[in-house]
Design an enzyme around this catalytic site. Structure first.
Site, PDB file in Angstrom:
ATOM      1  N   LYS A  14      -1.781  20.096   6.525  1.00 19.79           N
ATOM      2  CA  LYS A  14      -2.041  19.076   7.787  1.00 19.79           C
ATOM      3  C   LYS A  14      -0.880  18.917   8.680  1.00 19.79           C
ATOM      4  CE  LYS A  14      -2.865  15.776   5.097  1.00 19.79           C
ATOM      5  NZ  LYS A  14      -2.678  16.014   3.659  1.00 19.79           N
ATOM      6  N   ARG A  88      -7.523   7.276   5.579  1.00 20.61           N
ATOM      7  CA  ARG A  88      -7.545   7.860   4.396  1.00 20.61           C
ATOM      8  C   ARG A  88      -8.539   6.975   3.440  1.00 20.61           C
ATOM      9  NH1 ARG A  88      -2.151  10.158   4.066  1.00 20.61           N
ATOM     10  NH2 ARG A  88      -1.634  10.945   2.049  1.00 20.61           N
ATOM     11  N   ARG A 127       8.043  22.670  -1.164  1.00 24.85           N
ATOM     12  CA  ARG A 127       8.145  22.180   0.114  1.00 24.85           C
ATOM     13  C   ARG A 127       9.727  21.443   0.496  1.00 24.85           C
ATOM     14  NH1 ARG A 127       3.923  18.202   2.667  1.00 24.85           N
ATOM     15  NH2 ARG A 127       4.091  17.285   0.471  1.00 24.85           N
ATOM     16  N   ARG A 161      10.913  15.660  -0.570  1.00 22.19           N
ATOM     17  CA  ARG A 161      10.407  14.400  -0.900  1.00 22.19           C
ATOM     18  C   ARG A 161      10.223  13.998  -2.240  1.00 22.19           C
ATOM     19  NH1 ARG A 161       4.816  14.809   2.675  1.00 22.19           N
ATOM     20  NH2 ARG A 161       4.144  13.442   0.887  1.00 22.19           N
ATOM     21  N   ARG A 172      -1.643  11.272  -6.655  1.00 24.48           N
ATOM     22  CA  ARG A 172      -1.931  11.728  -5.280  1.00 24.48           C
ATOM     23  C   ARG A 172      -3.164  12.083  -5.181  1.00 24.48           C
ATOM     24  NH1 ARG A 172       3.167  14.635  -3.027  1.00 24.48           N
ATOM     25  NH2 ARG A 172       2.368  14.794  -1.271  1.00 24.48           N
TER      26      ARG A 172
HETATM   27  P1  AP5 Z   1       2.390  20.427   4.746  1.00 23.12           P
HETATM   28  O1  AP5 Z   1       1.847  21.101   5.969  1.00 23.12           O
HETATM   29  O2  AP5 Z   1       3.401  19.795   4.555  1.00 23.12           O
HETATM   30  O3  AP5 Z   1       0.917  19.868   4.031  1.00 23.12           O
HETATM   31  P2  AP5 Z   1       0.370  18.190   4.328  1.00 23.12           P
HETATM   32  O4  AP5 Z   1      -0.941  18.307   4.257  1.00 23.12           O
HETATM   33  O5  AP5 Z   1       0.944  17.738   5.596  1.00 23.12           O
HETATM   34  O6  AP5 Z   1       0.682  17.655   2.986  1.00 23.12           O
HETATM   35  P3  AP5 Z   1       1.642  16.305   2.762  1.00 23.12           P
HETATM   36  O7  AP5 Z   1       1.930  15.989   1.156  1.00 23.12           O
HETATM   37  O8  AP5 Z   1       2.468  15.811   3.764  1.00 23.12           O
HETATM   38  O9  AP5 Z   1       0.315  15.242   2.592  1.00 23.12           O
HETATM   39  P4  AP5 Z   1       0.163  13.752   2.012  1.00 23.12           P
HETATM   40  O10 AP5 Z   1      -1.169  13.803   2.594  1.00 23.12           O
HETATM   41  O11 AP5 Z   1       0.063  13.897   0.660  1.00 23.12           O
HETATM   42  O12 AP5 Z   1       1.429  13.168   2.679  1.00 23.12           O
HETATM   43  P5  AP5 Z   1       1.862  12.015   3.746  1.00 23.12           P
HETATM   44  O13 AP5 Z   1       3.065  12.172   4.054  1.00 23.12           O
HETATM   45  O14 AP5 Z   1       0.482  11.960   4.745  1.00 23.12           O
HETATM   46  O15 AP5 Z   1       2.250  21.754   3.704  1.00 23.12           O
HETATM   47  C1  AP5 Z   1       2.761  21.540   2.444  1.00 23.12           C
HETATM   48  C2  AP5 Z   1       3.614  22.975   2.050  1.00 23.12           C
HETATM   49  O16 AP5 Z   1       2.476  24.087   2.009  1.00 23.12           O
HETATM   50  C3  AP5 Z   1       4.518  23.261   3.089  1.00 23.12           C
HETATM   51  O17 AP5 Z   1       5.947  23.576   2.391  1.00 23.12           O
HETATM   52  C4  AP5 Z   1       3.976  24.430   3.900  1.00 23.12           C
HETATM   53  O18 AP5 Z   1       5.270  25.188   4.418  1.00 23.12           O
HETATM   54  C5  AP5 Z   1       3.047  25.063   3.024  1.00 23.12           C
HETATM   55  N1  AP5 Z   1       1.862  25.428   3.890  1.00 23.12           N
HETATM   56  C6  AP5 Z   1       1.262  25.006   4.585  1.00 23.12           C
HETATM   57  N2  AP5 Z   1       0.174  25.563   5.089  1.00 23.12           N
HETATM   58  C7  AP5 Z   1       0.234  26.867   4.522  1.00 23.12           C
HETATM   59  C8  AP5 Z   1      -0.776  28.036   4.335  1.00 23.12           C
HETATM   60  N3  AP5 Z   1      -1.781  28.140   5.141  1.00 23.12           N
HETATM   61  N4  AP5 Z   1      -0.305  28.881   3.437  1.00 23.12           N
HETATM   62  C9  AP5 Z   1       0.824  28.867   2.559  1.00 23.12           C
HETATM   63  N5  AP5 Z   1       1.651  27.740   2.515  1.00 23.12           N
HETATM   64  C10 AP5 Z   1       1.364  26.785   3.590  1.00 23.12           C
HETATM   65  O19 AP5 Z   1       1.622  10.755   2.923  1.00 23.12           O
HETATM   66  C11 AP5 Z   1       2.754  10.272   1.861  1.00 23.12           C
HETATM   67  C12 AP5 Z   1       2.384   8.910   1.432  1.00 23.12           C
HETATM   68  O20 AP5 Z   1       2.350   7.894   2.220  1.00 23.12           O
HETATM   69  C13 AP5 Z   1       1.012   8.814   0.433  1.00 23.12           C
HETATM   70  O21 AP5 Z   1       0.993   9.245  -0.657  1.00 23.12           O
HETATM   71  C14 AP5 Z   1       0.751   7.074   0.702  1.00 23.12           C
HETATM   72  O22 AP5 Z   1       1.447   6.600  -0.360  1.00 23.12           O
HETATM   73  C15 AP5 Z   1       1.428   6.944   2.011  1.00 23.12           C
HETATM   74  N6  AP5 Z   1       0.425   6.944   3.079  1.00 23.12           N
HETATM   75  C16 AP5 Z   1       0.280   7.982   4.196  1.00 23.12           C
HETATM   76  N7  AP5 Z   1      -0.864   7.589   5.005  1.00 23.12           N
HETATM   77  C17 AP5 Z   1      -1.414   6.650   4.532  1.00 23.12           C
HETATM   78  C18 AP5 Z   1      -2.766   6.154   5.029  1.00 23.12           C
HETATM   79  N8  AP5 Z   1      -3.288   6.344   5.791  1.00 23.12           N
HETATM   80  N9  AP5 Z   1      -3.166   5.076   4.087  1.00 23.12           N
HETATM   81  C19 AP5 Z   1      -2.514   4.766   3.077  1.00 23.12           C
HETATM   82  N10 AP5 Z   1      -1.335   5.236   2.489  1.00 23.12           N
HETATM   83  C20 AP5 Z   1      -0.878   6.137   3.255  1.00 23.12           C
END
Ligand code: AP5
Length: 216
Positions: A14, A88, A127, A161, A172
């Site tokens: 994402k 979410r 990552r 992270r 997660r």
């Molecule tokens: P990346 O693009 O970083 O993936 P992502 O989908 O953004 O993953 P996240 O881990 O950031 O999502 P998340 O939802 O767990 O975390 P968030 O920060 O929102 O890609 C991942 C890796 O793969 C990278 O190394 C990239 O290079 C590689 N890659 C990407 N595309 C690729 C491809 N096509 N092919 C090969 N490699 C590829 O949330 C963190 C925490 O915050 C949550 O656990 C929760 O505690 C809290 N939180 C955040 N939002 C909320 C909410 N709305 N409600 C409640 N709690 C929340």
């Protein structure tokens, strides 16, 4: 102007695609995960409240993230918003619908990025990101051109992270399947859902998302 949601499990890509859309289309990424991590890094009250919850891989409360999104949406975005990691839960999805209609805006697409769990482990454990500009890299699939130096801004401040380990990923993913995956049916029923293959190369995924955006 388009407002879209990127929906998918942790590591689905994402953030990677949101950054590309910002560059290509002048859209504005609203990542609740990044906002919360920023609060932790700054040591704010909010940061102290959510740090443990995030380290365990659990979701923070709906009220916190809805408040963060509401505050950022008031700045507006000429090219449209990319909601990344929000909503979410069904409560967050209802709140977003109300925020958009209150400000006379629409939700133009919800893009589900489909990736299987085995790929997610490799993605999150490899990552790292640039602590200066937020560019996202991967040890194997997307390393920096010069080791330890950001391709985009030249910074050497690379970060990993605390929640990017196999154990926390299990929580997660459980949170995703229990609380977030019902949104797939929610948006499908509203006729707003499109799915893309998140396992494909980054460029191929970007093309698939562009097709959805240019469709309507
Ligand atoms: P990346 O693009 O970083 O993936 P992502 O989908 O953004 O993953 P996240 O881990 O950031 O999502 P998340 O939802 O767990 O975390 P968030 O920060 O929102 O890609 C991942 C890796 O793969 C990278 O190394 C990239 O290079 C590689 N890659 C990407 N595309 C690729 C491809 N096509 N092919 C090969 N490699 C590829 O949330 C963190 C925490 O915050 C949550 O656990 C929760 O505690 C809290 N939180 C955040 N939002 C909320 C909410 N709305 N409600 C409640 N709690 C929340």
């Amino acid at each position: 102007m388009k407002n879209i949601i990127l929906l998918g499990p942790p590591g689905a890509g994402k953030g990677t695609q949101a950054k590309r859309l910002e560059e290509a289309r002048g859209m504005v990424q609203l990542s609740t995960g990044d906002m919360l991590k920023e609060a932790i890094a700054k040591g704010t009250d909010l940061g102290r409240r959510v740090e443990g919850i995030m380290a365990r891989g659990e979701l923070v409360t709906d009220e916190i993230v809805i408040g963060l999104i509401e505050a950022r949406m008031s700045d507006g975005a000429r090219g449209g918003f990319i909601f990344d990691g929000f909503p979410r839960t069904l409560k967050q999805a209802d709140a977003l619908g109300e925020l958009l209609s209150r400000t006379g805006q629409s939700l133009d697409a919800v893009i589900e990025m489909q990736v299987d769990d085995a790929a997610l482990v490799a993605r999150v454990t490899g990552r790292f990101t640039c602590g200066n500009c937020g560019a996202v890299y991967h040890d194997v699939t997307h390393p920096t051109r010069v080791a330890g130096v950001c391709d985009a801004c030249g910074s050497t401040n690379m970060k990993r992270r605390a929640d990017d380990n196999e154990e926390t990923l299990k929580t997660r993913l459980m949170e995703y399947y229990k609380k977030t995956s019902p949104l797939i049916g929610y948006y499908h029923a509203k006729g707003q859902l499109s799915a893309v293959d998140g396992l494909a190369d980054v460029e191929v995924v970007a093309d698939a998302i562009a097709k959805v955006l240019d469709k309507g």
